[in-house]
Design a protein around this motif. Sequence first.
Motif, PDB file in Angstrom:
ATOM      1  N   VAL A  29       0.849  -1.168   0.000  1.00 48.59           N
ATOM      2  CA  VAL A  29       0.000   0.000   0.000  1.00 48.59           C
ATOM      3  C   VAL A  29       0.897   1.233   0.000  1.00 48.59           C
ATOM      4  O   VAL A  29       1.895   1.279   0.712  1.00 48.59           O
ATOM      5  CB  VAL A  29      -0.904   0.005   1.265  1.00 48.59           C
ATOM      6  CG1 VAL A  29      -1.738   1.258   1.343  1.00 48.59           C
ATOM      7  CG2 VAL A  29      -1.792  -1.226   1.285  1.00 48.59           C
ATOM      8  N   ASP A  30       0.520   2.211  -0.811  1.00 47.44           N
ATOM      9  CA  ASP A  30       1.299   3.449  -0.863  1.00 47.44           C
ATOM     10  C   ASP A  30       1.323   4.122   0.505  1.00 47.44           C
ATOM     11  O   ASP A  30       0.358   4.051   1.266  1.00 47.44           O
ATOM     12  CB  ASP A  30       0.691   4.415  -1.874  1.00 47.44           C
ATOM     13  CG  ASP A  30       0.882   3.956  -3.310  1.00 47.44           C
ATOM     14  OD1 ASP A  30       1.820   3.179  -3.561  1.00 47.44           O
ATOM     15  OD2 ASP A  30       0.094   4.381  -4.165  1.00 47.44           O
ATOM     16  N   LYS A  32       0.508   6.815   2.143  1.00 46.78           N
ATOM     17  CA  LYS A  32      -0.335   7.999   1.988  1.00 46.78           C
ATOM     18  C   LYS A  32      -1.425   7.987   3.040  1.00 46.78           C
ATOM     19  O   LYS A  32      -1.655   6.987   3.714  1.00 46.78           O
ATOM     20  CB  LYS A  32      -0.948   8.040   0.592  1.00 46.78           C
ATOM     21  CG  LYS A  32      -1.858   6.868   0.287  1.00 46.78           C
ATOM     22  CD  LYS A  32      -2.366   6.942  -1.140  1.00 46.78           C
ATOM     23  CE  LYS A  32      -3.161   5.698  -1.491  1.00 46.78           C
ATOM     24  NZ  LYS A  32      -3.593   5.737  -2.881  1.00 46.78           N
ATOM     25  N   ILE A  34      -5.467   8.474   3.845  1.00 48.88           N
ATOM     26  CA  ILE A  34      -6.740   8.306   3.146  1.00 48.88           C
ATOM     27  C   ILE A  34      -7.901   8.700   4.051  1.00 48.88           C
ATOM     28  O   ILE A  34      -7.854   8.534   5.268  1.00 48.88           O
ATOM     29  CB  ILE A  34      -6.939   6.864   2.652  1.00 48.88           C
ATOM     30  CG1 ILE A  34      -6.944   5.864   3.807  1.00 48.88           C
ATOM     31  CG2 ILE A  34      -5.884   6.502   1.611  1.00 48.88           C
ATOM     32  CD1 ILE A  34      -7.358   4.466   3.413  1.00 48.88           C
ATOM     33  N   GLN A  38     -12.237   6.880   0.821  1.00 48.54           N
ATOM     34  CA  GLN A  38     -11.203   6.193   0.053  1.00 48.54           C
ATOM     35  C   GLN A  38     -10.994   4.742   0.509  1.00 48.54           C
ATOM     36  O   GLN A  38     -10.300   3.987  -0.155  1.00 48.54           O
ATOM     37  CB  GLN A  38      -9.890   6.958   0.137  1.00 48.54           C
ATOM     38  CG  GLN A  38      -9.949   8.304  -0.567  1.00 48.54           C
ATOM     39  CD  GLN A  38      -8.716   9.119  -0.284  1.00 48.54           C
ATOM     40  OE1 GLN A  38      -8.483   9.505   0.860  1.00 48.54           O
ATOM     41  NE2 GLN A  38      -7.934   9.358  -1.320  1.00 48.54           N
ATOM     42  N   PHE A  39     -11.602   4.353   1.623  1.00 45.50           N
ATOM     43  CA  PHE A  39     -11.456   2.970   2.098  1.00 45.50           C
ATOM     44  C   PHE A  39     -12.014   1.982   1.083  1.00 45.50           C
ATOM     45  O   PHE A  39     -11.511   0.871   0.955  1.00 45.50           O
ATOM     46  CB  PHE A  39     -12.134   2.783   3.461  1.00 45.50           C
ATOM     47  CG  PHE A  39     -11.230   3.098   4.616  1.00 45.50           C
ATOM     48  CD1 PHE A  39     -10.619   2.085   5.334  1.00 45.50           C
ATOM     49  CD2 PHE A  39     -10.971   4.404   4.968  1.00 45.50           C
ATOM     50  CE1 PHE A  39      -9.768   2.371   6.389  1.00 45.50           C
ATOM     51  CE2 PHE A  39     -10.119   4.700   6.014  1.00 45.50           C
ATOM     52  CZ  PHE A  39      -9.516   3.687   6.728  1.00 45.50           C
ATOM     53  N   VAL A  41     -11.986   2.318  -2.275  1.00 47.40           N
ATOM     54  CA  VAL A  41     -11.016   2.194  -3.369  1.00 47.40           C
ATOM     55  C   VAL A  41      -9.771   1.439  -2.908  1.00 47.40           C
ATOM     56  O   VAL A  41      -9.274   0.558  -3.613  1.00 47.40           O
ATOM     57  CB  VAL A  41     -10.625   3.591  -3.898  1.00 47.40           C
ATOM     58  CG1 VAL A  41      -9.504   3.498  -4.912  1.00 47.40           C
ATOM     59  CG2 VAL A  41     -11.835   4.292  -4.491  1.00 47.40           C
ATOM     60  N   GLU A  42      -9.260   1.763  -1.738  1.00 51.21           N
ATOM     61  CA  GLU A  42      -8.013   1.167  -1.252  1.00 51.21           C
ATOM     62  C   GLU A  42      -8.173  -0.256  -0.749  1.00 51.21           C
ATOM     63  O   GLU A  42      -7.304  -1.098  -0.968  1.00 51.21           O
ATOM     64  CB  GLU A  42      -7.425   2.021  -0.117  1.00 51.21           C
ATOM     65  CG  GLU A  42      -6.934   3.370  -0.540  1.00 51.21           C
ATOM     66  CD  GLU A  42      -5.728   3.316  -1.466  1.00 51.21           C
ATOM     67  OE1 GLU A  42      -4.860   2.440  -1.279  1.00 51.21           O
ATOM     68  OE2 GLU A  42      -5.674   4.143  -2.384  1.00 51.21           O
ATOM     69  N   PHE A  43      -9.274  -0.526  -0.037  1.00 48.97           N
ATOM     70  CA  PHE A  43      -9.409  -1.812   0.645  1.00 48.97           C
ATOM     71  C   PHE A  43     -10.717  -2.549   0.341  1.00 48.97           C
ATOM     72  O   PHE A  43     -10.944  -3.628   0.880  1.00 48.97           O
ATOM     73  CB  PHE A  43      -9.294  -1.615   2.164  1.00 48.97           C
ATOM     74  CG  PHE A  43      -8.027  -0.938   2.584  1.00 48.97           C
ATOM     75  CD1 PHE A  43      -6.804  -1.580   2.470  1.00 48.97           C
ATOM     76  CD2 PHE A  43      -8.038   0.358   3.077  1.00 48.97           C
ATOM     77  CE1 PHE A  43      -5.631  -0.961   2.838  1.00 48.97           C
ATOM     78  CE2 PHE A  43      -6.860   0.992   3.464  1.00 48.97           C
ATOM     79  CZ  PHE A  43      -5.656   0.330   3.336  1.00 48.97           C
ATOM     80  N   LYS A  68      -7.745  11.805   8.563  1.00 47.21           N
ATOM     81  CA  LYS A  68      -7.323  10.789   7.598  1.00 47.21           C
ATOM     82  C   LYS A  68      -6.464   9.745   8.298  1.00 47.21           C
ATOM     83  O   LYS A  68      -5.822  10.016   9.294  1.00 47.21           O
ATOM     84  CB  LYS A  68      -6.553  11.429   6.450  1.00 47.21           C
ATOM     85  CG  LYS A  68      -7.434  12.324   5.589  1.00 47.21           C
ATOM     86  CD  LYS A  68      -6.664  12.866   4.419  1.00 47.21           C
ATOM     87  CE  LYS A  68      -7.577  13.707   3.539  1.00 47.21           C
ATOM     88  NZ  LYS A  68      -6.860  14.223   2.376  1.00 47.21           N
ATOM     89  N   ALA A  71      -2.570   4.819   5.407  1.00 47.19           N
ATOM     90  CA  ALA A  71      -2.978   3.615   4.675  1.00 47.19           C
ATOM     91  C   ALA A  71      -2.161   2.367   5.037  1.00 47.19           C
ATOM     92  O   ALA A  71      -2.750   1.297   5.245  1.00 47.19           O
ATOM     93  CB  ALA A  71      -2.952   3.870   3.173  1.00 47.19           C
ATOM     94  N   HIS A  75      -3.690  -1.155   6.456  1.00 44.45           N
ATOM     95  CA  HIS A  75      -3.414  -2.404   5.736  1.00 44.45           C
ATOM     96  C   HIS A  75      -2.857  -3.457   6.692  1.00 44.45           C
ATOM     97  O   HIS A  75      -3.301  -4.609   6.697  1.00 44.45           O
ATOM     98  CB  HIS A  75      -2.431  -2.126   4.599  1.00 44.45           C
ATOM     99  CG  HIS A  75      -2.051  -3.329   3.821  1.00 44.45           C
ATOM    100  ND1 HIS A  75      -0.822  -3.928   3.961  1.00 44.45           N
ATOM    101  CD2 HIS A  75      -2.734  -4.058   2.912  1.00 44.45           C
ATOM    102  CE1 HIS A  75      -0.771  -4.975   3.155  1.00 44.45           C
ATOM    103  NE2 HIS A  75      -1.906  -5.073   2.502  1.00 44.45           N
TER     104      HIS A  75
END
Length: 86
Positions: A29-30, A32, A34, A38-39, A41-43, A68, A71, A75
Amino acid sequence: MNGLTQGLAQLFQQAYEQGIEDGRKKVVVDHKMIGRKQFDVEFGIKVDAFDKHYRNEEGFPKPEGDGKWYAPAVHQWLLNHQQLSN
């Protein structure tokens, strides 16, 4: 020969388990921050599910002052708290 086969099977199992453990430690994971939206999109966690099942769980990473989450910390928490079925 049976002892050799059994020993090799155990060795392969240990190597496999070590590979899984090493893979879990690798950050995919980048680095960054979130927001809640955005959870998904990311997870793959919808906002409603995040609020209901994750956000207030014990040990779940806390948001920074800007609201925020980091990330990679999220993860790692998800990896450590996943429930695998056999």
